[in-house]
Write an enzyme that holds these catalytic residues in place. Structure first.
Site, PDB file in Angstrom:
ATOM      1  N   ASN A 158       6.492  11.113   6.348  1.00  0.00           N
ATOM      2  CA  ASN A 158       7.781  11.749   6.064  1.00  0.00           C
ATOM      3  C   ASN A 158       7.794  12.546   4.764  1.00  0.00           C
ATOM      4  O   ASN A 158       8.448  13.580   4.666  1.00  0.00           O
ATOM      5  CB  ASN A 158       8.906  10.713   6.078  1.00  0.00           C
ATOM      6  CG  ASN A 158       8.728   9.629   5.036  1.00  0.00           C
ATOM      7  OD1 ASN A 158       7.613   9.145   4.801  1.00  0.00           O
ATOM      8  ND2 ASN A 158       9.809   9.222   4.404  1.00  0.00           N
ATOM      9  N   ASP A 183      -1.202   9.515   6.901  1.00  0.00           N
ATOM     10  CA  ASP A 183      -0.749   9.362   8.276  1.00  0.00           C
ATOM     11  C   ASP A 183      -1.440  10.393   9.167  1.00  0.00           C
ATOM     12  O   ASP A 183      -1.706  11.529   8.748  1.00  0.00           O
ATOM     13  CB  ASP A 183       0.762   9.540   8.358  1.00  0.00           C
ATOM     14  CG  ASP A 183       1.303   9.157   9.726  1.00  0.00           C
ATOM     15  OD1 ASP A 183       1.660   7.985   9.911  1.00  0.00           O
ATOM     16  OD2 ASP A 183       1.344  10.047  10.608  1.00  0.00           O
ATOM     17  N   SER A 184      -1.710  10.019  10.402  1.00  0.00           N
ATOM     18  CA  SER A 184      -2.453  10.899  11.305  1.00  0.00           C
ATOM     19  C   SER A 184      -1.693  12.171  11.657  1.00  0.00           C
ATOM     20  O   SER A 184      -2.295  13.161  12.076  1.00  0.00           O
ATOM     21  CB  SER A 184      -2.814  10.138  12.586  1.00  0.00           C
ATOM     22  OG  SER A 184      -3.700   9.073  12.299  1.00  0.00           O
ATOM     23  N   GLU A 254       6.682   0.381  -0.820  1.00  0.00           N
ATOM     24  CA  GLU A 254       8.058   0.819  -0.603  1.00  0.00           C
ATOM     25  C   GLU A 254       8.272   0.854   0.897  1.00  0.00           C
ATOM     26  O   GLU A 254       7.542   1.537   1.623  1.00  0.00           O
ATOM     27  CB  GLU A 254       8.327   2.196  -1.207  1.00  0.00           C
ATOM     28  CG  GLU A 254       9.785   2.596  -1.047  1.00  0.00           C
ATOM     29  CD  GLU A 254      10.070   4.019  -1.449  1.00  0.00           C
ATOM     30  OE1 GLU A 254      10.696   4.739  -0.643  1.00  0.00           O
ATOM     31  OE2 GLU A 254       9.655   4.422  -2.547  1.00  0.00           O
ATOM     32  N   GLU A 386      17.440   0.267  10.876  1.00  0.00           N
ATOM     33  CA  GLU A 386      17.187   1.582  10.297  1.00  0.00           C
ATOM     34  C   GLU A 386      16.917   2.593  11.411  1.00  0.00           C
ATOM     35  O   GLU A 386      16.050   2.390  12.253  1.00  0.00           O
ATOM     36  CB  GLU A 386      15.985   1.506   9.353  1.00  0.00           C
ATOM     37  CG  GLU A 386      15.666   2.797   8.648  1.00  0.00           C
ATOM     38  CD  GLU A 386      14.460   2.676   7.737  1.00  0.00           C
ATOM     39  OE1 GLU A 386      14.393   3.402   6.734  1.00  0.00           O
ATOM     40  OE2 GLU A 386      13.569   1.840   8.029  1.00  0.00           O
TER      41      GLU A 386
END
Length: 517
Positions: A158, A183-184, A254, A386
């Protein structure tokens, strides 16, 4: 502004820490705006990670021998390079994530500011320091900070620029090497910042990027490195923490959030509307610290909801590499499906849509409108889970006390936001919230961009902190060196030992009367 070119991807692809990368299986990397393949990336293995760690260990020995001031010069040069290459970095962040350029720019600025901050304050924080010894004058004690060794970073999709390198620059300044598994979906963002670190003078082995699946490369990071920094879901974070615990290595994370905003009846509604829109829909809501719950005192709840819904409905969505969009796309089909599922579940159980609520395939495959819900109840999925997308729920409350109680009624505790009638009222509310950061008159950026202050979560929202002193010193092993000079705990010159032992308790007790004791 054009999206990144094939030449750009080829240049960055040559930086992966994988031997014979051209001969390896590859994975597609999609442009989020279109869903089309724009590049491929070699898929790393556990052996690749092990080799990267081995090379990092050798390079780290020499890096640790440099002074913190010498290491800081590299980070300062890196910060300047980030500013100079800002447009290119924004392009790749937009291409891999689909975020609006405004939020790609936030990433770039955060990378530069964090590197500059630690370059400025790090040498002083890492310097040896004197502390009080056992016996005044007779015991000299200093504390020094040794690096952990090789730090493993597992970064998310993100915020793939800043969360790939902002933790890494602190670890590097502390004298460590860094091995990162991006991340991929977003490997080229990590390679883009790695390229600038190398240009700034960092030996390549000290910041190694090994792309590959989390189940393989991520697991190897936990098994091979000396400290693990992870950003991602609370469930995955708990698993990694358990694995790190078995090896007795440090772990920081986090994790997720279901972040609340409180708006009191004395707040300026226009300010709260603008602040809430930014807090809820920055990066299309795909931000651990974005707001998903808004508690508004009933005296202004209807007016706020009407004005907020109108503001959100007027937001411009666009697949554009410029600053003309208020919100971009989501990053993947999975994120769109989650937002759709949460909204559909809420509506089926009685919630009302005040704005948005629809997929926008006319704009691109991963677009979903910024959405405002009301009448959300605790049996609905979006109430407590979430969403990590552009969906927020408004809850009218009878009082500020009720808002605080509901805001704290969660396992999460990452971020919170307050709009109130006065600074005194807002700060009184902030003191009662269980969240690692609280923003007043803002959604998230005031705390996030204050790099001298710690950033992290309570509850299942994380452990450890990034930013601030804690974000640097966690990558070190504090070492105490105590030198005993002419007087020991069991002896004193010219005083018989039996007498000395007899008076020792009185002497030790009397130390409290000395200044600073």
């Amino acid at each position: 502004m054009p999206k990144p070119t094939a030449d750009y991807f080829a240049r960055l692809g040559a930086l992966v820490a994988i031997d014979n990368a051209a001969e390896r299986p590859t994975r597609s990397v999609l442009e989020a705006f279109s869903g089309a393949e724009m590049a491929t990336i070699p898929v790393g293995t556990a052996d690749d990670l092990e080799q990267a760690v081995a090379r990092a260990r050798v390079a780290q020995e020499g890096w640790a021998k440099r002074t913190p001031a010498e290491r800081a010069k590299v980070l300062d040069a890196f910060s300047e390079l980030v500013y100079r290459n800002a447009q290119e970095l924004m392009d790749i962040a937009q291409a891999e994530t689909g975020k609006a350029r405004t939020y790609a720019q936030e990433e770039v600025l955060d990378v530069a500011l964090t590197a500059r901050h630690y370059a400025n304050v790090g040498p002083k924080l890492l310097a040896d320091r004197k502390v009080k010894g056992m016996l005044p004058g007779a015991t000299s004690v200093r504390v020094r900070y040794q690096p952990k060794g090789v730090v493993g970073v597992i970064s998310p999709w993100n915020y793939p620029l800043t969360l790939a390198v902002s933790d890494g620059v602190a670890a590097l300044l502390a004298g460590n090497a860094v091995v990162i598994k991006p991340d991929s979906q977003t490997p080229y963002c990590a390679l883009a910042v790695a390229e600038l670190l190398y240009q700034a003078g960092l030996p390549r082995e000290l910041f190694a990027v090994v792309p590959g699946p989390g189940s393989v490369v991520g697991q190897a990071i936990v098994a091979q490195t000396d400290y693990v920094m992870f950003t991602g879901s609370s469930a995955t974070g708990a698993t990694l923490a358990e694995q790190a615990g078995r090896r007795l290595i440090g772990f920081s994370a986090e994790l997720g959030g279901k972040n609340p905003m409180i708006i009191t009846k004395g707040a300026k509604i226009a300010d709260a509307v603008q602040g809430a829109a930014r807090a809820c829909y920055s990066n299309s809501g795909q931000l651990c610290i974005s707001i998903e719950r808004i508690y508004v005192e009933k005296a202004i709840a209807d007016e706020f909801a009407d004005r907020f819904a109108a503001y959100v409905s007027a937001m411009k969505l666009s697949a554009t590499y410029d600053f003309n969009a208020d919100m971009g796309s989501l990053a993947s089909a999975a994120q769109v499906e989650t937002a759709e599922a949460h909204v559909a579940d809420a509506v089926a159980k009685g919630a009302k849509i005040l704005a948005g609520g629809k997929r926008r395939a006319d704009l691109g495959p991963f677009f979903y409108e910024p959405t405002v819900l009301t009448d959300v109840t605790d049996e609905m999925t979006c109430y407590g889970q979430e969403t990590f997308g552009p969906v927020v729920s408004i809850y009218p409350v009878d009082s500020v006390d009720e808002a605080i109680k509901l805001a704290n009624d969660t396992e999460y505790g990452l971020n919170a936001s307050i709009f109130a009638g006065s600074s005194a009222e807002a700060n009184a509310i902030a003191d009662q919230l269980r969240a690692g950061t609280v923003n007043i008159n803002e959604g998230y950026a005031a705390a996030w961009a204050s790099t001298a202050a710690p950033m992290g979560g309570m509850g299942i929202s994380g452990m450890g902190r990034r930013h601030g002193e804690e974000g640097l010193l966690k990558y070190t092993e504090p070492q105490t060196i105590a030198e005993q000079r002419f007087l020991g705990i069991d002896r004193m010159p010219v005083v018989p030992q039996n007498i000395y032992r007899a008076i020792t308790p009185s002497v030790v007790r009397g130390l409290k009367y000395l200044p600073g004791r």
